[in-house]
Design a protein around this motif. Structure first.
Motif, PDB file in Angstrom:
ATOM      1  N   ARG A   1      24.573  31.170 -34.447  1.00 57.30           N
ATOM      2  CA  ARG A   1      25.576  31.674 -33.505  1.00 57.30           C
ATOM      3  C   ARG A   1      25.884  30.667 -32.391  1.00 57.30           C
ATOM      4  N   GLN A   2      25.324  29.463 -32.471  1.00 60.84           N
ATOM      5  CA  GLN A   2      25.523  28.431 -31.455  1.00 60.84           C
ATOM      6  C   GLN A   2      26.493  27.373 -31.995  1.00 60.84           C
ATOM      7  N   PRO A   3      27.785  27.485 -31.691  1.00 61.81           N
ATOM      8  CA  PRO A   3      28.767  26.552 -32.265  1.00 61.81           C
ATOM      9  C   PRO A   3      28.491  25.084 -31.946  1.00 61.81           C
ATOM     10  N   ASP A   4      28.059  24.787 -30.729  1.00 59.57           N
ATOM     11  CA  ASP A   4      27.815  23.385 -30.361  1.00 59.57           C
ATOM     12  C   ASP A   4      26.685  22.791 -31.197  1.00 59.57           C
ATOM     13  N   LEU A   5      25.629  23.570 -31.388  1.00 63.92           N
ATOM     14  CA  LEU A   5      24.519  23.093 -32.216  1.00 63.92           C
ATOM     15  C   LEU A   5      24.964  22.917 -33.659  1.00 63.92           C
ATOM     16  N   ILE A   6      25.702  23.874 -34.180  1.00 63.73           N
ATOM     17  CA  ILE A   6      26.172  23.782 -35.566  1.00 63.73           C
ATOM     18  C   ILE A   6      27.034  22.539 -35.751  1.00 63.73           C
ATOM     19  N   ASP A   7      27.857  22.223 -34.763  1.00 65.17           N
ATOM     20  CA  ASP A   7      28.695  21.022 -34.848  1.00 65.17           C
ATOM     21  C   ASP A   7      27.871  19.736 -34.847  1.00 65.17           C
ATOM     22  N   GLU A   8      26.676  19.784 -34.276  1.00 67.68           N
ATOM     23  CA  GLU A   8      25.787  18.621 -34.313  1.00 67.68           C
ATOM     24  C   GLU A   8      25.084  18.492 -35.654  1.00 67.68           C
ATOM     25  N   VAL A   9      24.751  19.637 -36.263  1.00 67.51           N
ATOM     26  CA  VAL A   9      23.907  19.631 -37.462  1.00 67.51           C
ATOM     27  C   VAL A   9      24.710  19.422 -38.745  1.00 67.51           C
ATOM     28  N   VAL A  10      25.891  20.023 -38.850  1.00 64.16           N
ATOM     29  CA  VAL A  10      26.617  20.064 -40.117  1.00 64.16           C
ATOM     30  C   VAL A  10      27.147  18.707 -40.589  1.00 64.16           C
ATOM     31  N   PRO A  11      27.674  17.835 -39.719  1.00 63.99           N
ATOM     32  CA  PRO A  11      28.240  16.576 -40.224  1.00 63.99           C
ATOM     33  C   PRO A  11      27.259  15.791 -41.092  1.00 63.99           C
ATOM     34  N   GLY A  12      27.766  15.257 -42.197  1.00 60.85           N
ATOM     35  CA  GLY A  12      26.946  14.467 -43.110  1.00 60.85           C
ATOM     36  C   GLY A  12      26.341  15.265 -44.243  1.00 60.85           C
ATOM     37  N   HIS A  13      26.494  16.594 -44.221  1.00 63.58           N
ATOM     38  CA  HIS A  13      25.949  17.435 -45.285  1.00 63.58           C
ATOM     39  C   HIS A  13      27.029  17.763 -46.316  1.00 63.58           C
ATOM     40  N   ASP A  14      26.658  17.710 -47.577  1.00 64.81           N
ATOM     41  CA  ASP A  14      27.594  18.014 -48.665  1.00 64.81           C
ATOM     42  C   ASP A  14      27.670  19.503 -48.974  1.00 64.81           C
ATOM     43  N   VAL A  15      26.541  20.197 -48.805  1.00 64.36           N
ATOM     44  CA  VAL A  15      26.450  21.604 -49.214  1.00 64.36           C
ATOM     45  C   VAL A  15      25.759  22.398 -48.113  1.00 64.36           C
ATOM     46  N   ILE A  16      26.268  23.577 -47.845  1.00 61.11           N
ATOM     47  CA  ILE A  16      25.568  24.568 -47.016  1.00 61.11           C
ATOM     48  C   ILE A  16      25.171  25.723 -47.919  1.00 61.11           C
ATOM     49  N   VAL A  17      23.884  26.057 -47.926  1.00 61.14           N
ATOM     50  CA  VAL A  17      23.400  27.262 -48.602  1.00 61.14           C
ATOM     51  C   VAL A  17      22.994  28.227 -47.490  1.00 61.14           C
ATOM     52  N   HIS A  18      23.785  29.263 -47.335  1.00 63.72           N
ATOM     53  CA  HIS A  18      23.704  30.127 -46.154  1.00 63.72           C
ATOM     54  C   HIS A  18      22.859  31.372 -46.428  1.00 63.72           C
ATOM     55  N   PHE A  19      21.543  31.242 -46.133  1.00 62.61           N
ATOM     56  CA  PHE A  19      20.615  32.365 -46.256  1.00 62.61           C
ATOM     57  C   PHE A  19      20.517  33.179 -44.958  1.00 62.61           C
ATOM     58  N   ALA A  20      20.821  32.555 -43.837  1.00 57.90           N
ATOM     59  CA  ALA A  20      20.476  33.126 -42.529  1.00 57.90           C
ATOM     60  C   ALA A  20      21.084  34.506 -42.335  1.00 57.90           C
TER      61      ALA A  20
ATOM     62  N   ARG B   1      30.714  22.154 -50.519  1.00 53.77           N
ATOM     63  CA  ARG B   1      30.496  23.485 -51.107  1.00 53.77           C
ATOM     64  C   ARG B   1      29.716  24.355 -50.137  1.00 53.77           C
ATOM     65  N   PHE B   2      30.101  25.625 -50.066  1.00 54.82           N
ATOM     66  CA  PHE B   2      29.452  26.611 -49.202  1.00 54.82           C
ATOM     67  C   PHE B   2      28.958  27.746 -50.082  1.00 54.82           C
ATOM     68  N   VAL B   3      27.632  27.887 -50.201  1.00 50.65           N
ATOM     69  CA  VAL B   3      27.027  28.949 -51.015  1.00 50.65           C
ATOM     70  C   VAL B   3      26.557  30.056 -50.072  1.00 50.65           C
ATOM     71  N   HIS B   4      27.171  31.208 -50.207  1.00 47.81           N
ATOM     72  CA  HIS B   4      26.895  32.330 -49.307  1.00 47.81           C
ATOM     73  C   HIS B   4      26.000  33.337 -50.022  1.00 47.81           C
ATOM     74  N   ILE B   5      24.811  33.578 -49.464  1.00 48.43           N
ATOM     75  CA  ILE B   5      23.822  34.449 -50.096  1.00 48.43           C
ATOM     76  C   ILE B   5      23.984  35.871 -49.564  1.00 48.43           C
ATOM     77  N   SER B   6      24.243  36.818 -50.483  1.00 49.24           N
ATOM     78  CA  SER B   6      24.444  38.200 -50.071  1.00 49.24           C
ATOM     79  C   SER B   6      23.525  39.134 -50.867  1.00 49.24           C
ATOM     80  N   THR B   7      23.894  40.399 -50.932  1.00 48.00           N
ATOM     81  CA  THR B   7      22.987  41.440 -51.409  1.00 48.00           C
ATOM     82  C   THR B   7      23.728  42.491 -52.229  1.00 48.00           C
ATOM     83  N   ASP B   8      22.994  43.136 -53.127  1.00 47.73           N
ATOM     84  CA  ASP B   8      23.582  44.242 -53.885  1.00 47.73           C
ATOM     85  C   ASP B   8      23.908  45.440 -53.006  1.00 47.73           C
ATOM     86  N   GLU B   9      23.341  45.497 -51.815  1.00 42.49           N
ATOM     87  CA  GLU B   9      23.522  46.660 -50.948  1.00 42.49           C
ATOM     88  C   GLU B   9      24.957  46.825 -50.461  1.00 42.49           C
TER      89      GLU B   9
END
Length: 301
Positions: free
Chosen positions: A39-58, A95-103
């Motif tokens: 939920r911290q946009p400034d931090l995310i903007d620091e971390v994401v550059p240079g990555h090819d894939v996000i696997v979003h478990f959070a 690529r953005f892999v979004h992890i969800s649930t059967d619920e």
């Protein structure tokens, strides 16, 4: 098999987060750990550059907690997902892999959900996950971001925080305590070992089609009462250790995923039978008291 040159783990280390979970790979030079919140946009903007894939478990993921208070579920699962999606778009993530649930589907009396089934969530948790799913797919359709969504059934295995039913029951039983059983115990869930879940995610990351949803299931449905019986036997305990409790509010009766799509397109099949997986899981918690005892000593928040 995936062979990344670098993996960044971003984790807020909330009540259920534990840096000790990374112990088996802590010394791998390819691993970078960042303590932070999606939920911290400034931090995310620091971390994401240079990555090819996000696997979003959070995610905030415990239904009972969402019933007690929905705010962190909405802010993390919906707004946090939006923050990640915005950053992925800005920084050219492949690529953005979004992890969800059967619920997100609600409850199904018979048959199994396909990926085209309408969403009908019944808890604040599942509603927040449904919202994040729709956001992720909207970023694909609106912006052309390469998004794939996975929806899994109930996970179990090592390193699972002991508020979830399998580690809660196992650790309580190993300590000589009792375990709670909701309602009549007839609610049905499909059980998926965490290693099979991760295999399915890896297949989707590598070869899943952009804009698609893939179900990852374990192929073994049990009532909560049947699961309880297996855990009692595995821990050498009897039914005198089971305490009936009032049913959860809005408790979904049955979940069931159709996994034909991921099986046909990507070759996924669950590989760990439930009896083997549960026995291995009980053994893991029996052998790793130093991991879970400190967690259970902290009062619930």
């Amino acid at each position: 098999m995936l062979a990344p040159t670098q993996v960044t783990v971003l984790d807020a280390i909330t009540y259920s987060g534990n840096p000790a979970n990374l112990a088996p790979v802590r010394d791998d030079p390819r691993l970078r750990f960042v303590h932070g919140d999606i939920r911290q946009p400034d931090l995310i903007d620091e971390v994401v550059p240079g990555h090819d894939v996000i696997v979003h478990f959070a995610a905030e993921s415990h239904v009972d907690r969402s019933i007690a208070g929905a705010t962190p579920f909405v802010t993390t699962n919906v707004l946090g997902t939006q923050t990640l999606l915005d950053a992925a778009l800005r920084h050219g993530v492949r690529r953005f892999v979004h992890i969800s649930t059967d619920e997100v589907y609600g409850s199904i009396a018979e048959g199994s959900w396909t990926e085209q089934w309408p969403l009908a969530p019944n808890s604040p948790y599942s509603a927040s996950k449904a919202g994040s799913d729709l956001l992720a797919l909207a970023f694909h359709r609106t912006h052309g971001l390469d998004v794939v969504v996975t929806r899994c059934s109930n996970n179990y295995g090592p390193y699972q925080y002991p508020e979830k039913v399998v580690p809660l029951f196992v650790t309580n039983l190993l300590d000589g305590g009792t375990v709670p059983l909701y309602g009549d115990g007839g609610n049905v869930r499909d059980w998926l070992h965490v290693h099979d879940h991760c295999r399915g995610i890896a297949l989707v990351q590598q070869r899943g089609r952009a804009g698609e949803i893939y179900h990852i299931g374990g192929g073994t449905e049990l009532t909560n009462k049947e699961l309880t019986a297996q855990l009692l036997e595995a821990c050498g305990a009897g039914w005198d250790r089971v305490v009936p409790v009032a049913d959860r509010k809005g408790h979904d009766r049955r979940y069931s995923l159709d996994i034909t799509k991921i099986k046909t397109e990507l070759g996924y099949v669950p590989s760990i039978p439930l009896d083997t997986g549960l026995a291995d899981t009980v053994r893991w918690y029996r052998d790793h008291r130093s991991w879970w005892e400190p967690l259970k000593a902290v009062p619930a928040r």
